[in-house]
Scaffold this motif. Structure first.
Motif, PDB file in Angstrom:
ATOM      1  N   ARG A  97      88.743 -68.706  15.025  1.00 33.77           N
ATOM      2  CA  ARG A  97      87.582 -69.585  14.804  1.00 33.77           C
ATOM      3  C   ARG A  97      87.876 -70.626  13.723  1.00 33.77           C
ATOM      4  N   VAL A  98      88.498 -70.190  12.643  1.00 30.96           N
ATOM      5  CA  VAL A  98      88.837 -71.131  11.571  1.00 30.96           C
ATOM      6  C   VAL A  98      89.894 -72.116  12.049  1.00 30.96           C
ATOM      7  N   VAL A  99      90.865 -71.626  12.819  1.00 29.08           N
ATOM      8  CA  VAL A  99      91.911 -72.504  13.331  1.00 29.08           C
ATOM      9  C   VAL A  99      91.314 -73.631  14.174  1.00 29.08           C
ATOM     10  N   LEU A 100      90.302 -73.329  14.971  1.00 33.42           N
ATOM     11  CA  LEU A 100      89.669 -74.370  15.776  1.00 33.42           C
ATOM     12  C   LEU A 100      88.986 -75.407  14.897  1.00 33.42           C
ATOM     13  N   ALA A 101      88.360 -74.955  13.822  1.00 32.86           N
ATOM     14  CA  ALA A 101      87.739 -75.907  12.887  1.00 32.86           C
ATOM     15  C   ALA A 101      88.806 -76.780  12.242  1.00 32.86           C
ATOM     16  N   VAL A 102      89.931 -76.179  11.882  1.00 38.64           N
ATOM     17  CA  VAL A 102      91.014 -76.946  11.273  1.00 38.64           C
ATOM     18  C   VAL A 102      91.607 -77.916  12.291  1.00 38.64           C
ATOM     19  N   GLN A 103      91.690 -77.486  13.552  1.00 39.85           N
ATOM     20  CA  GLN A 103      92.235 -78.421  14.541  1.00 39.85           C
ATOM     21  C   GLN A 103      91.328 -79.629  14.713  1.00 39.85           C
ATOM     22  N   ASP A 104      90.012 -79.438  14.644  1.00 42.22           N
ATOM     23  CA  ASP A 104      89.115 -80.591  14.687  1.00 42.22           C
ATOM     24  C   ASP A 104      89.427 -81.537  13.531  1.00 42.22           C
ATOM     25  N   SER A 105      89.745 -80.960  12.366  1.00 48.35           N
ATOM     26  CA  SER A 105      90.119 -81.761  11.218  1.00 48.35           C
ATOM     27  C   SER A 105      91.439 -82.486  11.468  1.00 48.35           C
TER      28      SER A 105
END
Length: 256
Positions: free
Chosen positions: A143-151
């Motif tokens: 879940r955090v990785v997906l947020a970071v990928q958006d970044s």
């Protein structure tokens, strides 16, 4: 550095991120991702979401210390596990794009360190009760990785080229790496938990070798990926402190 609990892990990662932002060191890219994962795991522990919160604190501390040990060994004399040496060795390479640095860190920490930390937390038959919480940690990570990928998407406008040349129209680059690795990490954790000291050493060596091969493939891909990475590099943000700050704020941006 050596963490005694998950609070120490969060603080240690925050120190690395802060120093990397000050000096413009790309080591802050993965550290920013990892700090946010650890903050979310700590929040889940406090919220009682795990079967055994105290065990998860120990698990995360062992996991964090694997990273800190590799970081310290590299800073001291360029030693440590080979997969981490491959990862850290590219920090000064301006041709390596942001997403490569992140995937290299994810590769070493999951494909080597995760299984070792899990087996250390639940040796022998104690590994099986850990499974539910182990999988929950990996869900938090994804879940955090997906947020970071958006970044990362905001920092690398042409990052979607990697999906196109890789034929993965429905996959996210970083999440793909995490989901491919986590099931195998559990298998290896169960294997390590049942082994004696000599057998564990051989298995850890094998895991390090495999993660090192993967690191080299991530760092120097062939085919159409190579020219795609060149295009990405020429268009993405190359202000290292700004990138670190943006990545370190990814979860807040995604939820706020």
């Amino acid at each position: 550095m050596a963490a005694q609990n998950i609070d120490d892990v969060v603080d240690g990662l925050a120190d690395i991120v802060r120093e990397a932002g000050r000096t413009g060191d790309r080591i802050g890219y993965f550290a920013a991702l990892y700090r946010q994962v650890t903050v979310e795991i700590r929040a889940a522990i406090h919220a009682g979401l795990f079967d055994d919160g105290a065990r998860m604190d120990r698990f995360d501390t062992l996991f964090g210390n694997r990273y800190f040990d590799a970081y310290d060994a590299w800073r001291r004399d360029r030693s440590g596990p080979r997969c981490w040496r491959e990862t850290f060795g590219l920090l000064d390479d301006a041709d390596t794009v942001i997403v490569q640095h992140l995937i290299l860190g994810v590769n070493a920490h999951i494909n080597l360190d995760l299984a070792v930390a899990a087996a250390g937390t639940g040796p022998g038959a104690d590994i099986q009760p850990l499974r539910h919480d182990f999988l929950l940690i990996n869900d938090i990570l994804a879940r955090v990785v997906l947020a970071v990928q958006d970044s990362v998407d905001a920092l690398s406008p042409l990052l979607s080229l990697l999906d196109r040349v890789g034929g993965r129209s429905d996959e996210r680059i970083l999440d793909f790496s995490v989901r491919e690795s986590r099931a195998e990490a559990w298998h290896n954790a169960v294997l390590l938990a049942g082994q004696d000291e000599e057998e564990r050493a051989a298995t850890i060596e094998r895991l390090d070798s495999r993660a090192t091969v993967l690191a080299r493939l991530i760092a120097r891909p062939g085919g159409l990926v190579r020219p795609a990475l060149e295009l990405i590099r020429h268009t993405e943000n190359d202000d290292v402190p700004a990138v670190i700050g943006h990545l370190d704020d990814a979860v807040r941006q995604a939820t706020g």
